[in-house]
Design an enzyme around this catalytic site. Structure first.
Site, PDB file in Angstrom:
ATOM      1  N   TYR A  42     -20.896  68.754  59.417  1.00 59.84           N
ATOM      2  CA  TYR A  42     -20.056  69.856  60.319  1.00 59.84           C
ATOM      3  C   TYR A  42     -21.138  70.222  61.295  1.00 59.84           C
ATOM      4  CZ  TYR A  42     -16.024  70.776  57.372  1.00 59.84           C
ATOM      5  OH  TYR A  42     -14.755  70.629  56.822  1.00 59.84           O
ATOM      6  N   GLY A  43     -22.499  70.153  60.962  1.00 57.79           N
ATOM      7  CA  GLY A  43     -23.363  70.751  61.829  1.00 57.79           C
ATOM      8  C   GLY A  43     -23.708  70.356  63.289  1.00 57.79           C
ATOM      9  N   ASP A  47     -17.124  73.278  51.130  1.00 54.87           N
ATOM     10  CA  ASP A  47     -18.077  72.786  51.955  1.00 54.87           C
ATOM     11  C   ASP A  47     -17.913  71.579  52.768  1.00 54.87           C
ATOM     12  OD1 ASP A  47     -20.963  72.968  52.810  1.00 54.87           O
ATOM     13  OD2 ASP A  47     -21.296  71.450  51.618  1.00 54.87           O
ATOM     14  N   SER A  48     -18.624  71.141  53.538  1.00 58.07           N
ATOM     15  CA  SER A  48     -18.356  69.832  54.528  1.00 58.07           C
ATOM     16  C   SER A  48     -18.761  68.672  53.551  1.00 58.07           C
ATOM     17  CB  SER A  48     -19.548  69.920  55.755  1.00 58.07           C
ATOM     18  OG  SER A  48     -20.831  69.816  55.291  1.00 58.07           O
TER      19      SER A  48
END
Length: 266
Positions: A42-43, A10-11
């Site tokens: 990341y978004g 995950d980020s």
């Protein structure tokens, strides 16, 4: 192959909700978790950047001999999954499909809302996955970029969290959706405040359990399911492993082993 670990990434911290579900569902499996704390979130990043980070992490996990890679990040699942599947020699599983499937099965009125990062919303991955299963469904999306730092800093119980949630969730309330997908692995950490703002009668879909079930089914289908011994967990972070460990233990309310530093080879 059965003895090989499952890789999860995950980020940052949000994917630990997936890790927890995998440990609960697959207690005999060894797990390797990678949190890309150097590049979180990341978004708000471009598809090219998210894909570059995701490929670097996946290559590292593959080098550790994993038998399956679980992309425990909605943005990476939405933007990098096709490329990961093209380039990796091991199977890769994302969170979008299990979440969409659960939402379609849960809704009573056919109206589904998706809360996600800017990248996930921009990708249209959830509407595509939902409409593929239920063409008549009505889908509304809402980007909630401030939810990630609130979750990372454990601010879910502070007044600021409720103020921000009320603002973000206005369009969801107006849409009449009876089912809401928490389309970012950080968002389940804010489930109490989201649920409180939306009120009773709204089903919140957290894809963690659904993804864990999908991983179990996949491994069983290919006779790769480990059924003996106690699974171990290895943790890696791309920046400040001490802070990652502190926040992870706070979020999971349990003691964790050492977190190793691994910078990405980009």
């Amino acid at each position: 192959m059965k003895k090989q670990p499952i890789g999860v990434f995950d980020s940052g911290l949000g994917g630990l909700t997936i890790l927890k579900a995998l440990r609960r569902k697959l207690p005999h499996e060894d797990l390797i978790y990678f949190g890309d704390t150097a590049n979180v979130p990341y978004g708000s990043k471009s598809k090219a950047a998210v894909t570059k980070f995701s490929l670097a992490i996946a290559r590292f996990l593959q080098a550790q001999g994993v038998k399956l890679i679980v992309v425990a990040c909605n943005t990476a699942s939405a933007q990098a999954l096709p490329e990961l599947r093209r380039q990796m020699a091991v199977p890769v599983m994302g969170v979008i499909e299990p979440g969409a499937q659960k939402a379609v099965a849960s809704t009573q009125n056919g109206r589904i809302a998706v809360l996600g990062t800017e990248g996930t919303v921009r990708s249209q991955a959830y509407p595509k996955a939902i409409l593929k299963r239920s063409p008549k469904a009505r889908v509304v999306q809402q980007a909630c970029p401030l939810f990630v730092p609130l979750a990372e800093e454990s601010w879910g119980k502070k007044p600021a969290a409720e103020l921000i949630a009320r603002e973000y969730l206005k369009p969801v309330q107006k849409s009449g959706a009876d089912t809401v997908i928490l389309g970012c692995t950080h968002y389940p950490l804010l489930k109490p405040v989201i649920s409180r703002v939306l009120g009773k009668g709204i089903t919140l879909v957290d894809s963690a359990d659904t993804l864990a079930e999908a991983a179990q089914t996949f491994l069983a289908q290919y006779h790769q399911l480990e059924t003996s011994g106690k699974g171990r967990v290895q943790l890696y972070a791309s920046d400040d492993p001490a802070r990652f460990k502190h926040l992870a233990e706070k979020l999971l309310t349990e003691k964790l082993g050492a977190v190793r530093l691994k910078k990405l080879d980009l």
